[in-house]
Design an enzyme around this catalytic site. Sequence first.
Site, short mmCIF file in Angstrom:
data_model
loop_
_atom_site.label_atom_id
_atom_site.label_comp_id
_atom_site.label_asym_id
_atom_site.label_seq_id
_atom_site.Cartn_x
_atom_site.Cartn_y
_atom_site.Cartn_z
CB ALA A 37 -0.91 0.00 1.22
CB ALA A 92 -0.35 1.45 -3.55
CE LYS A 106 2.62 -5.25 -17.48
NZ LYS A 106 4.02 -4.98 -17.53
CE1 TYR A 144 -1.43 0.23 -21.70
CE2 TYR A 144 -2.46 0.25 -23.87
CZ TYR A 144 -1.55 0.77 -22.98
OH TYR A 144 -0.77 1.83 -23.34
N GLY A 162 -8.46 -1.91 -18.52
CA GLY A 162 -9.23 -0.91 -17.80
C GLY A 162 -9.20 0.45 -18.49
CE LYS A 163 -3.76 2.57 -20.41
NZ LYS A 163 -3.05 3.79 -20.13
CG ASP A 184 7.25 -3.79 -19.78
OD1 ASP A 184 6.59 -4.06 -18.76
OD2 ASP A 184 7.55 -2.63 -20.10
CG HIS A 201 -0.15 -3.69 -21.53
ND1 HIS A 201 -0.78 -4.18 -20.41
CD2 HIS A 201 0.94 -3.02 -21.06
CE1 HIS A 201 -0.11 -3.82 -19.33
NE2 HIS A 201 0.95 -3.12 -19.69
NE ARG A 257 2.39 8.07 -21.67
CZ ARG A 257 2.01 8.34 -20.44
NH1 ARG A 257 2.17 9.55 -19.95
NH2 ARG A 257 1.47 7.39 -19.69
C1 BG6 Z 1 3.38 -1.09 -18.03
C2 BG6 Z 1 4.79 -1.36 -18.47
O1 BG6 Z 1 2.69 -2.27 -17.89
O2 BG6 Z 1 2.75 -0.26 -18.99
C3 BG6 Z 1 5.54 -0.07 -18.68
O3 BG6 Z 1 5.46 -2.15 -17.50
C4 BG6 Z 1 4.79 0.84 -19.59
O4 BG6 Z 1 6.84 -0.33 -19.20
C5 BG6 Z 1 3.34 1.00 -19.12
O5 BG6 Z 1 5.43 2.09 -19.58
C6 BG6 Z 1 2.54 1.83 -20.11
O6 BG6 Z 1 1.27 2.05 -19.63
P1 BG6 Z 1 0.47 3.36 -20.02
O7 BG6 Z 1 -0.78 3.25 -19.22
O8 BG6 Z 1 1.33 4.52 -19.63
O9 BG6 Z 1 0.25 3.30 -21.50
#
Ligand code: BG6
Length: 797
Positions: free
Chosen positions: A38, A43, A179, A210, A212-213, A267, A272, A370
Site C-alpha cells: 500500500a 498504490a 503482472k 490496458y 481498464g483503459k 513487458d 497489453h 507517447r
Molecule cells: C506497463 C509497463 O505495464 O505499462 C511499462 O510495465 C509501460 O513499461 C506501461 O510504460 C505503459 O502504460 P500506459 O498506461 O502509460 O500506457
Amino acid sequence: MKRPGVWKMLMAAMCVALLSGLQAQDLPRQVSIILLGATGDLARKYLWQGLFHLYLEEVGKGHHFRFHGTALTSTEQGQEVIAKVLESLSCPGDMASGHCAELKAQFQQLSEYRRLKTPEDYLALSKDIEAQVEHEGLRETGRIFYLSVPPFAYVDIARNINSSCRPGPGAWLRVVLEKPFGHDLHSAQQLATELGSFFQEEEMYRVDHYLGKQVVAQILPFRDQNRAALDGLWNRHHVERVEIVMKETLDAEGRTSFYEEYGVIRDVLQNHLTEVLTLVAMELPVNVSSPESVLQHKLQAFQALRSLQRHSAVLGQYQAYSGQVRRELQKPDSFHSLTPTFAGILVHIDNLRWEGVPFILMSGKALDERVSYVRILFKNQAFCVQSEKHWVAAQSRCLPRQIIFYIGHGELGSPAVLVSRNLFQPALPSASWKEVEGRPGLHLFGLPLSDYYAYSPVREQDAYSLLISHIFHCRKDSFVTTENLLASWVFWTPLLDSLAHEVPRFYPGGAENGQLLDFEFSGGHLSFSQPLPEQLVPGPDSAPLPSDFQVLRAKYRESPLISAWPEELIARLAGDIEAAAVRAVRRFGKFHLALSGGSSPVALFQQLATGHYSFPWAHTHLWLVDERCVPLWDPESNFQGLQTHLLQHVRVPHYNVHPMPVHRRQRLCAEEDQGAQAYAEEISALVTNGSFDLVLLGMGTDGHTASLFPQSPAGLDGEQLVVLTTSPSSPHRRMSLSLPLINRARKVAVLVMGRMKREIAMLVSRVGRDPKKWPISGVLPDSGQLVWYMDYDAFLG
Ligand code: BG6
C-alpha cells in the site's frame, strides 16, 4: 488447470448470491479491501485513488467498506505515507467540494495502515475484521486482497491468505494480482499451478491495466452496438491491416533491473497489446455482457493465432540502454545488453475472418511521442472520377477509411473513438461518450479531425478505477484468466526463445530516430525499411567478406558446387529450381519436386513463396523427401514447415500436394498400416519411372540425408522406394525416400548451410562412396545431375 465450465458456474453462482441472495438478509453488508504494497508506487499513484472512487460509487448503495493498507514497512512509517496519500485523493470534477470533503473524511476514517508480514499478522487481521464487523452489527460479504507486490512474494502471501485470512462461510474472496505473471510459458505455468493450489480460479483477478483503459473497454461494446454497420466490414475482405501500437517517450532508466529480465515483448506485447489484439480479432459473442462468453471467445482467438517465426519480428534498443544497465546493475564496462526496448511484430490469424490480414503490433521506449492506439484500416476498392478537390469527406469513398481506438495521449491528448465519416456514423452510449470538439489544423492518421466522427468519454477515468470497480462487480472478462494467460505465453514463448540471441538495431532515441525504425512486411516477413550502414572492418584473420567473392563455382565430390553467402545462395538455388520447373512443364506438362524438411530449406521456401511470380505452381507436384512420424499438423512435421513457409503463399492445386502418409488409422508409422508402400505406389502411379524432376536434400552433421541415417541399413539399397527408418534424435521414427529412388532423379540439389556443417562438409569432401557410414555419400544420380549448394560458412568455415 481447472475445468472452465466449473469455475464459470461457481462464479456466476457467487455473483448472483452477492447481488440478489444477500438482499434478502437484513444485516448491512461489509466488504473489506486489503491492499498489499500500500505504500508502493502503483498504490500511491493509482490504487488508493481507485479505491476511493469505488467508495464514492458504491457507498450510497448499501455497502459498508473497510480499507486496510498493508506493507512490510513499520506501522509509524506506513501510517505517515498513507496519511499523505489519503490527503491527496481527488473527487470527480463535477462533485461539489463540500460533499467531496465529507466523503473523503469518511474514507480516511475507514482506512488504516498495518504491517502484514508474518502468518500471525494475517491471522490478527482476519480476527480484527471479524470483530469489527460483529461490533458494528454488519455482515461480511467478501474480502478483496489487492497484491501490489513483486511476483516473488505472491506464493508466500497466497499461502498466508489461504491459511489464515479467508473470510468466513458465505463470504467471498477475491485476490488481485499484478503482472508479470511469469517470464515464459514454463514459469507462467509454474506460478499458475502454485497459485491454483491456494485459490479457485474464480477467486483470482489478474490485472492487465490496458483492459481498464476506457477505450479498450469500449472495443467490444462498440463492436456490439454497431453490429449492423460492422458485420459486413470486420473481415479480411474489407480490412487492409490492423495496427496495435503503444509508443513511449520515456526510457527504462530506473527500472533496468526489471527491464533487463523482461524487455519490451514481455513487458508490453505479451500482455497489453495481445489483450487488445484479441478484443479486435475475436468473434463477437451474442451477449457481450456475459463474462464467460467473452472469455471463451477470447480463448478461441488465441487458438487461431499463427505461430510466430523469427522473421515475424524486428527489434531495437535505444543507444543509452546498455549504459543505464551498467550503471544501475553494476555491470562491467564490457557489458552489452541484447534486451530489446523496441519491437515490431507481424501477426497473422488463421481463420476465415482474418486470413491474410496483417496485424502489426508495435511498442518501444525512447520514441518520438507517447501514444497508444488501435487502427483498423479498411481496403479502398473505390475509384473516384471527380478530381480530388471535389471530394467530400462524408461521401468520398476514395479518402482513407479507418476506425481508430485512440487509447490515449498523442496529439489528441485524450482517449477517443474515431470513425472516418465516409464509413458510417457510429453509435456510442450518449450518457458516457460525447463528440470531440473540433480542433482546426489537427490531423490524425492522414485525415483532418473533422473527417472523423470522433467521440471521447464524458468523464475520463483512469484504468485502475475502472478495474477496481469491475473487481467489485465480478466482471471477470476485464481480467486475465489462467487459460488465457497460458494461451498468450504459448503464442509468445517460441518467438522469445528464437530471439534470445538476436542483436537489436540500436537507435538514438526521440525524434532523432528518423526513419531508422520504420519497418515493412512482405510474404510474412518483417524487416527494417532502411538497411543499416554497416561497417565491416576485416582483421588479418577475418572470414572472407561478401565482396571478396562472387558466386563461387567449383567441384565437390566430383560434382558441381555452387557456393555463396546465404542470401545469394538461396536466390541462386530458387532460380535454378524455377528454371528446372519451367523446363519440365514445357516438356512434360508437369514438374515433380521432392523437398526435404528441417531448418535449412526454410529460407528457400520463403524465397520461392515471395520472389518467383512465374513459377508454374499450377503444374507442380510437391512430394516430401522424408517425414517425422508425428501428425501432419504437428510443428515438428516437415509437411507443416512446407505448409507454413511455402504452400500457404502459393497456389498449388491441393491434389498436387503429396504429404507422406505417416499418420494412418490414427497410428503413427505402424508397419502394418503400410504407409511407406502406399507412398511408393503413389509415386509409381504419378511420376514417370519414379524419376523426380528435382530432389532437394540436406546433409546432417553426422552425414545423414533425407531420413537415411548412418549405421542403419534401411533404404540404402534394394528395391524399396520408400522406407521406415530410425533417427538417433527425436522424433525417432521416420519415413524416407530410399537412396535408389533418390538416385533415379533427373536432378538432385544438396543444400548445406551454416558453420555447424563445416566439419562434416570437410569430411565428406574426402571420403569415397560409403553410405552405411555417411548416407549422403551414396547420393549419385544414375543418369541425372547432382549439384551441391553450400554457403561460405559451411564451405569455408
Ligand atoms: C506497463 C509497463 O505495464 O505499462 C511499462 O510495465 C509501460 O513499461 C506501461 O510504460 C505503459 O502504460 P500506459 O498506461 O502509460 O500506457
